[in-house]
Structures are given as structure tokens and as C-alpha cells.
Design an enzyme around this catalytic site. Structure first.
Site, short mmCIF file in Angstrom:
data_model
loop_
_atom_site.label_atom_id
_atom_site.label_comp_id
_atom_site.label_asym_id
_atom_site.label_seq_id
_atom_site.Cartn_x
_atom_site.Cartn_y
_atom_site.Cartn_z
N ASN B 394 0.82 -1.20 0.00
CA ASN B 394 0.00 0.00 0.00
C ASN B 394 0.86 1.26 0.00
OD1 ASN B 394 -1.91 1.97 0.27
ND2 ASN B 394 -2.76 1.23 2.19
N ASP B 395 1.43 1.59 1.17
CA ASP B 395 2.18 2.84 1.28
C ASP B 395 3.31 2.95 0.27
OD1 ASP B 395 0.60 3.73 3.34
OD2 ASP B 395 1.88 2.89 4.90
N VAL B 396 3.92 1.83 -0.10
CA VAL B 396 5.07 1.88 -1.01
C VAL B 396 4.67 2.22 -2.44
CG1 VAL B 396 6.44 0.30 0.38
CG2 VAL B 396 5.03 -0.60 -1.46
N THR B 397 3.33 2.32 -2.70
CA THR B 397 2.88 2.68 -4.04
C THR B 397 2.23 4.05 -4.04
OG1 THR B 397 0.68 1.76 -3.68
CG2 THR B 397 2.35 0.27 -4.56
N ALA B 435 1.11 3.77 7.53
CA ALA B 435 1.42 5.16 7.82
C ALA B 435 0.16 5.96 8.15
CB ALA B 435 2.15 5.80 6.65
#
Lengths: 102, 465
Positions: B394-397, B435
Site C-alpha cells: 500500500n504505502d510503497v505505491t 502510515a
């Protein structure tokens, strides 16, 4: 004046940090998990100290407090040594290249 | 009995073999040989220790029994552990190294004659300092790793535990460790030694509880580093070259991994260590919860999109590990490849719960490692790809890391998933990631959300292909 042997050990230590630095940067990121498990295994070479402690007593004093801590440390380190190397081997065996015929 | 000089040379050899073991990991082809070097180095070190002591009486048998018991437990764990549990296993192993270091330090403190360090109550000053450092760092490694283990297992909540006055308290304890070490060295009092150990256990515990679940890659790497420094400290006490070399190698290895992980999140090391990340951000994200349109689809739609694609990039994350979806994923990819669709995998440095976590899971599912790429290698390819299949990440995209300087993850390197012609996002709900921030990607024109369990969804897609 003689140089204290500690200085030699310190030299080994500092140089090894540098070796570690360059060797670890060259480890491919896809193998970072095996890197952690193998460092786990090798840091258990601390078993050397545990063996010295375990064998310190003579036949009357095998089980004095110091030796018992040594024995316990031997088991803990052995779990790590066997577990660490074997699980690394298991992981590394899974990394395969693409088959040409595909 | 082996002479001291000869055994020192053998210890040096085993140290060199350990260096070669790490060197082997520079590529998967040489890695297995590297592991063999490591094993060889360990056998040499242990054999030399036995020979140099030369005591093969009853004590030897007892030592062998303890060695064997530990070895059997370790081997059993190594064969039984599922690959998804690797972070917990590594955390558990770190705690054992830490505890072993503490035990060896205790043994040396109680019986310094056995180690040629002087006599009880009159231990050589240098050795006592080294011993205290080894014991304190070992204790911190132990209790810290236990907390990391409990958090990874889910026994303890992964959310950060913070309380008022936490940082001053930690600082106070760290100072007290230094003072205690000083007092211990000047008085040789065994009471102080025990207090030092107790305080070190406490600080290890306090240091890790405020750190949240997704920061675990940093924590594990950091504890890996600590276990190395503890071993080096004991190595100085025992005047053992193999131990000093290994401790330095492991210490710097863990430090580099922590650095790589911090860079992957664009956060400073201290920011992670001080903890509490995510706890405050959640408030802001819940405030602006206006309804934005989301396109959601089913397995059939996803299969249709992929069938008509010529290249697909897969972005796995922690969710794939939780759902154990790696095998189902590989089956889906096999079907895609049969249809002449080019498939590659994109791995973000902090995907998962430890460095390289995703790579191991994909390798377990028989994904060839030359189809798996790191962030820098593949990020430019998203613009030319037809479909990005995000599974459990999720956050890494999140493109917000590139566009919104207000965002807590601003500046973090992210995978440019949004540049693909279409994005398939497998996720159980619209809830924000770790996050605590909303992912703009969910609301993009070209994004299709697939709300389901990762494993079930991939299986369904395969059926529909």
C-alpha cells in the site's frame, strides 16, 4: 616500549568492520533475509566462550554456577548455529534461475 | 593440547571463512558455497576450542549433550518453520545470541580464572570493561528481540506503545548504564554487575515497545547489529580473533541493513528509534473522510484486463505474506506466461517485515530470481507496462510521497505504479496502510480495486483467465 596486545585486537576489530562494510554492500538485496539468518549463525561462534566456561571445572566441580551458565549458553548458541545455517541452506536452495525452455 | 599460537591461527582461519560466507551472498549462484564456508568455519572454531582446552573427561560429555540438545532443537525449528514466519524466527535467534552473550559474560565474571582474566574480585580492568559492554549489549539485544518477536507474532500489539516521559526515562537509564559500568570497574562488586544486567534488560524492552509494526525491518536489522557488537565485546574479553572478526562483520552488516531500510522509508534512524510513528497521523486522515468515487471490480474484470495486456508488473507487499498468497500468485503468473504475457515482479526495499522478506517468499513459490527486480531496476518500466498488480502493498505505491510535501511519507521512494495503463489493487478494504494515510491510487481513473483476500482473489483470477 611494548605494544599492548589489546591494540592488536582493536586493529583486527576495526579492519573487520571495514571488511564487513564492503562485503555487505555487495550482497544482493534479494538475499538480505538469508544474510540475516547466516549472520545469526556465525555470531553464535560465541559458543567458544561457553565451551571454555563449561569445561572450566574438574570432575568435582562440573556443576558450579559458572559452568552451568556455560552449559546453558552452549545450548542457546547451538540452537542458533544449527537453526541458522540450516534455515539459510533451506532458503538458498529455493533461489532458482529461470529455466531456458520457458 | 593445542598451543595458544596454533589455536589463534585456526581461529583466524575460521574468521576468514566467515568473511567468505558473507561474500558468497553477493549472488544466488555463489551463496550456497558461502553457506558451506560458514559451516566449515564454525566446525573449525568449535573443534579448536575443544582441542586447546584438552579436557576430555566427564565435563566434555556434558558439553556434548548440551550441544546436541541445542543442535536438535535448532535443526527441528529450521526444517519446520514456514517461510512467512522468517521475521519472527530471525528475531527469536537474535534474542538467543544476546542471552548467550550474557551467560558467557556471567560465567566469565564468576570464574575469571578459567578465562585467564584474573581472580574473582580482582579481574583485569580491561577485561572487566569489555565484559560489561558485552553483557549490557547482549542483554539489550535479548529483551529487545523478545519484544520484536512478540510484536511480529501478533502476541503483542504491533501499534507503538508510548507514554509520557518515555524519552527522558530512556536517556536516564542509558546514563545509569554508563555510571554502573564505571562503578563496577572501580569496585569489582558483583551486586553492581547484576544491577547492570537488570537495567540493560529493562532498557532493551523500553527501547522497542514504542516502535510500530511496519518499522520492524529497521528494528530487526538494528538488533542484528547489536547481537554482533555483543559478540565482539565478548570476543575482546576472551581474546578470541574469530569472535572479534565475526562480531565486527555482523555488527556492520546489521548497521548497513538498518541504513538501507531507513532510506527505503526516507526516515532518519533516530526518527525510527524514537518511535510512535503513525499514531498521530491517523487523526488527520480520519478528518477528511469525504466520499471519493472508487471503481471496484471482481476477478472476472481483472482476468479480462490481464488477458489483454502484453506486460504485467506485480507489486507484492506484507499483505501477500499474511494471506500466504505467494503460491497462488505464481500459478496465476504461470497462466499469464502461457498466454505470452511478460511478467516481472517489483520489490520495494521495505516491503514486508524484514529485509528481503518478499524475495524469500517468491523464491519459495518457485519464482525465478531473475524475474524479480528492485525498485531502482524496474521503476522506469511501469510507464511501458499495461497492468500493475498490487497485492498486499500500500504505502510503497502511494504517489502522495512524490506530490504532497505535507504528507508524513513525503520523499519516500515509491514504485511508480500509477504510470501503468491500468492498476489492479488487491486489498481487503479501503482502510489506510500503516502510515495511516489515504492512498490516492485508490481513486485514480485507471485503478480497479479488488476487495478480497489476496489468496482467494488470485485463485479466482487464475480460474477466469
Amino acid at each position: 616500549m611494548e605494544i599492548d596486545p589489546f591494540i592488536f585486537r582493536l586493529s583486527i576489530f576495526i579492519l573487520s568492520i571495514f571488511i564487513g562494510y564492503y562485503v555487505v554492500w555487495s550482497v544482493t538485496p534479494s538475499l538480505h533475509t538469508p544474510l540475516m539468518s547466516v549472520t545469526n549463525a556465525i555470531s553464535s561462534v560465541i559458543i567458544v566462550g561457553a565451551i571454555i566456561a563449561g569445561l572450566a571445572g574438574n570432575s568435582d566441580t562440573i556443576f558450579n554456577t559458572s559452568s552451568i551458565f556455560g552449559f546453558l549458553a552452549i545450548s542457546l548458541a547451538a540452537i542458533n548455529i544449527f537453526g541458522g545455517f540450516l534455515v539459510t541452506q533451506r532458503m538458498l536452495a529455493m533461489y532458482k534461475k529461470k529455466k531456458k525452455d520457458k | 593440547m593445542l598451543s595458544a599460537n596454533l589455536s589463534a591461527i585456526f581461529y583466524l582461519i575460521s574468521g576468514v571463512l566467515f568473511i567468505l560466507a558473507l561474500r558468497g551472498l553477493s549472488s544466488p549462484e555463489t551463496s550456497r558455497q558461502g553457506n558451506f564456508f560458514g559451516i566449515l568455519g564454525m566446525i573449525i572454531a568449535i573443534t579448536v576450542t575443544f582441542l586447546s582446552i584438552g579436557n576430555f573427561s566427564t565435563g566434555f560429555i556434558v558439553v556434548l549433550i548440551f550441544l546436541l540438545v541445542g543442535g536438535l532443537i535448532g535443526a527441528f525449528i529450521a526444517y519446520k518453520i514456514p517461510m512467512t514466519a522468517m521475521p519472527e524466527l530471525v528475531a527469536g535467534f537474535h534474542s538467543l545470541v544476546g542471552l548467550a552473550a550474557v551467560f558467557v559474560a556471567i560465567a566469565a565474571f564468576l570464574n575469571p580464572e578459567a578465562f585467564n582474566l584474573g581472580y574473582p574480585g580482582n579481574i583485569k580492568l580491561g577485561s572487566l570493561i569489555e565484559m560489561s559492554i558485552g553483557a549490557a549489549v547482549g542483554a539489550i539485544t535479548f529483551s529487545g528481540s523478545i519484544i520484536a518477536f512478540l510484536k511480529l507474532q501478533g502476541i503483542m500489539s504491533g501499534s507503538p506503545i508510548t507514554f509520557k516521559g518515555q524519552h527522558p526515562l530512556n536517556a536516564l537509564i542509558l546514563i545509569s548504564i554508563i555510571v554502573l559500568t564505571y562503578l563496577l570497574c572501580s569496585t569489582q562488586s558483583s551486586n553492581l554487575f547484576w544491577i547492570l544486567l537488570a537495567v540493560s534488560f529493562l532498557i532493551g524492552f523500553l527501547l522497542i515497545i514504542p516502535i510500530g509494526g511496519a518499522d520492524m525491518p529497521v528494528v530487526i536489522s538494528m538488533l542484528n547489529s547489536y547481537s554482533g557488537w555483543a559478540a565482539a565485546g565478548i570476543g575482546f574479553t576472551l581474546e578470541n580473533t574469530a569472535l572479534i572478526i565475526t562480531g565486527a562483520l555482523v555488527g556492520s552488516s546489521g548497521a548497513i541493513l538498518s541504513y538501507i531500510m531507513c532510506k527505503g522509508m526516507n526516515r532518519s534512524f533516530f526518527n525510527v528509534i524514537l518511535g510512535g510513528f503513525g499514531a498521530t497521523e491517523q487523526l488527520t486522515s480520519s478528518q477528511n473522510k469525504e466520499q471519493k468515487p472508487v471503481k471496484s471490480g471482481n476477478a472476472d474484470d481483472a482476468a479480462f484486463l490481464m488477458k489483454n495486456a502484453s506486460s504485467v508488473i506485480i507489486v507484492p507487499g506484507y499483505g501477500m505474506a499474511v494471506a500466504q498468497a505467494q503460491h497462488a500468485l505464481r500459478e496465476m503468473v504461470d497462466t499469464l506466461k502461457k498466454n505470452d504475457i511478460k511478467v516481472s515482479y517489483a520489490i520495494h526495499p521495505v516491503a514486508g517485515r524484514m529485509p528481503g522478506h518478499m524475495n524469500v517468499l517468491l523464491a519459495e513459490a518457485n519464482v525465478p530470481y531473475d524475474e524479480v527486480f528492485e525498485l531502482e531496476e524496474i521503476n522506469n518500466d511501469f510507464a511501458n507496462a499495461d497492468v500493475a498488480f498490487v497485492i498486499g502493498a500500500n504505502d510503497v505505491t502511494n504517489p502522495v510521497a512524490k506530490t504532497d510535501p505535507q504528507s508524513p511519507i513525503y520523499g519516500m521512494p515509491v514504485l511508480d505504479v500509477e504510470k501503468c495503463k491500468s492498476v489492479l489493487f488487491v486489498k481487503r478494504s479501503l482502510s489506510p496502510g500503516y502510515a495511516g494515510i489515504d492512498n490516492d491510487l485508490f481513486y485514480k481513473e485507471n485503478t480497479l480495486m479488488l476487495f478480497a483476500d489476496a489468496k482467494k482473489m488470485t485463485e479466482d483470477i487464475t480460474k477466469n483467465l
